[in-house]
Design a protein around this motif. Structure first.
Motif, PDB file in Angstrom:
ATOM      1  N   GLU A 145       0.832  -1.211   0.000  1.00 13.70           N
ATOM      2  CA  GLU A 145       0.000   0.000   0.000  1.00 13.70           C
ATOM      3  C   GLU A 145       0.865   1.259   0.000  1.00 13.70           C
ATOM      4  O   GLU A 145       0.573   2.221  -0.705  1.00 13.70           O
ATOM      5  N   ALA A 146       1.939   1.257   0.779  1.00  9.12           N
ATOM      6  CA  ALA A 146       2.839   2.407   0.816  1.00  9.12           C
ATOM      7  C   ALA A 146       3.493   2.626  -0.547  1.00  9.12           C
ATOM      8  O   ALA A 146       3.620   3.765  -1.015  1.00  9.12           O
ATOM      9  N   ALA A 147       3.893   1.550  -1.199  1.00 11.48           N
ATOM     10  CA  ALA A 147       4.506   1.666  -2.524  1.00 11.48           C
ATOM     11  C   ALA A 147       3.503   2.218  -3.534  1.00 11.48           C
ATOM     12  O   ALA A 147       3.854   3.045  -4.372  1.00 11.48           O
ATOM     13  N   ARG A 148       2.259   1.776  -3.456  1.00 12.93           N
ATOM     14  CA  ARG A 148       1.222   2.288  -4.359  1.00 12.93           C
ATOM     15  C   ARG A 148       0.975   3.775  -4.121  1.00 12.93           C
ATOM     16  O   ARG A 148       0.840   4.551  -5.065  1.00 12.93           O
ATOM     17  N   SER A 149       0.921   4.173  -2.867  1.00 17.18           N
ATOM     18  CA  SER A 149       0.690   5.583  -2.541  1.00 17.18           C
ATOM     19  C   SER A 149       1.821   6.457  -3.065  1.00 17.18           C
ATOM     20  O   SER A 149       1.588   7.525  -3.628  1.00 17.18           O
ATOM     21  N   ASN A 150       3.063   6.009  -2.875  1.00 21.72           N
ATOM     22  CA  ASN A 150       4.215   6.762  -3.371  1.00 21.72           C
ATOM     23  C   ASN A 150       4.204   6.841  -4.887  1.00 21.72           C
ATOM     24  O   ASN A 150       4.526   7.877  -5.461  1.00 21.72           O
ATOM     25  N   SER A 151       3.839   5.767  -5.540  1.00 23.43           N
ATOM     26  CA  SER A 151       3.788   5.742  -7.002  1.00 23.43           C
ATOM     27  C   SER A 151       2.742   6.727  -7.519  1.00 23.43           C
ATOM     28  O   SER A 151       2.997   7.478  -8.468  1.00 23.43           O
ATOM     29  N   LYS A 152       1.574   6.738  -6.907  1.00 24.62           N
ATOM     30  CA  LYS A 152       0.518   7.677  -7.315  1.00 24.62           C
ATOM     31  C   LYS A 152       0.961   9.111  -7.086  1.00 24.62           C
ATOM     32  O   LYS A 152       0.706   9.988  -7.898  1.00 24.62           O
ATOM     33  N   LYS A 153       1.632   9.358  -5.971  1.00 26.71           N
ATOM     34  CA  LYS A 153       2.099  10.707  -5.655  1.00 26.71           C
ATOM     35  C   LYS A 153       3.138  11.151  -6.682  1.00 26.71           C
ATOM     36  O   LYS A 153       3.098  12.284  -7.164  1.00 26.71           O
ATOM     37  N   GLU A 154       4.069  10.268  -7.056  1.00 21.48           N
ATOM     38  CA  GLU A 154       5.088  10.599  -8.041  1.00 21.48           C
ATOM     39  C   GLU A 154       4.457  10.863  -9.400  1.00 21.48           C
ATOM     40  O   GLU A 154       4.854  11.789 -10.105  1.00 21.48           O
ATOM     41  N   ASP A 155       3.468  10.076  -9.797  1.00 19.93           N
ATOM     42  CA  ASP A 155       2.790  10.301 -11.069  1.00 19.93           C
ATOM     43  C   ASP A 155       2.082  11.638 -11.070  1.00 19.93           C
ATOM     44  O   ASP A 155       2.087  12.360 -12.061  1.00 19.93           O
ATOM     45  N   PHE A 156       1.474  12.019  -9.957  1.00 17.73           N
ATOM     46  CA  PHE A 156       0.799  13.304  -9.850  1.00 17.73           C
ATOM     47  C   PHE A 156       1.807  14.440  -9.969  1.00 17.73           C
ATOM     48  O   PHE A 156       1.566  15.416 -10.661  1.00 17.73           O
ATOM     49  N   ASP A 157       2.964  14.318  -9.324  1.00 13.86           N
ATOM     50  CA  ASP A 157       3.997  15.351  -9.382  1.00 13.86           C
ATOM     51  C   ASP A 157       4.513  15.512 -10.804  1.00 13.86           C
ATOM     52  O   ASP A 157       4.793  16.629 -11.248  1.00 13.86           O
ATOM     53  N   LYS A 158       4.652  14.444 -11.567  1.00 15.08           N
ATOM     54  CA  LYS A 158       5.144  14.524 -12.949  1.00 15.08           C
ATOM     55  C   LYS A 158       4.158  15.260 -13.832  1.00 15.08           C
ATOM     56  O   LYS A 158       4.561  16.014 -14.710  1.00 15.08           O
TER      57      LYS A 158
END
Length: 73
Positions: free
Chosen positions: A56-69
């Motif tokens: 879940e933490a990895a998914r949250s970080n991935s979504k956050k990084e995609d949003f930042d890009k």
């Protein structure tokens, strides 16, 4: 890591067992060391709570990084 659950009959009574380990072989070794001669009446294998939290933490970080890009573009 996985959480294994099983109903074990040891010749006298049934026991509900839960144990965290990495492989089926480790769980079998655990049962052998705890009960010796036994019959497994039922078993289940599921991801442990710690493993689910890491996913879940990895998914949250991935979504956050995609949003930042997308903000940069």
């Amino acid at each position: 890591m996985f959480t294994y659950s099983a109903v074990i009959y040891d010749g006298k009574k049934q026991n509900l067992v839960r144990h965290e380990c990495g492989t089926d072989t480790e769980f079998t070794s655990y049962l052998d060391s705890r009960f010796g001669c036994h019959v497994c009446l039922w078993s289940n294998k599921e991801l442990s709570a710690n493993t689910l939290a890491v996913i879940e933490a990895a998914r949250s970080n991935s979504k956050k990084e995609d949003f930042d890009k997308t903000n940069v573009l």
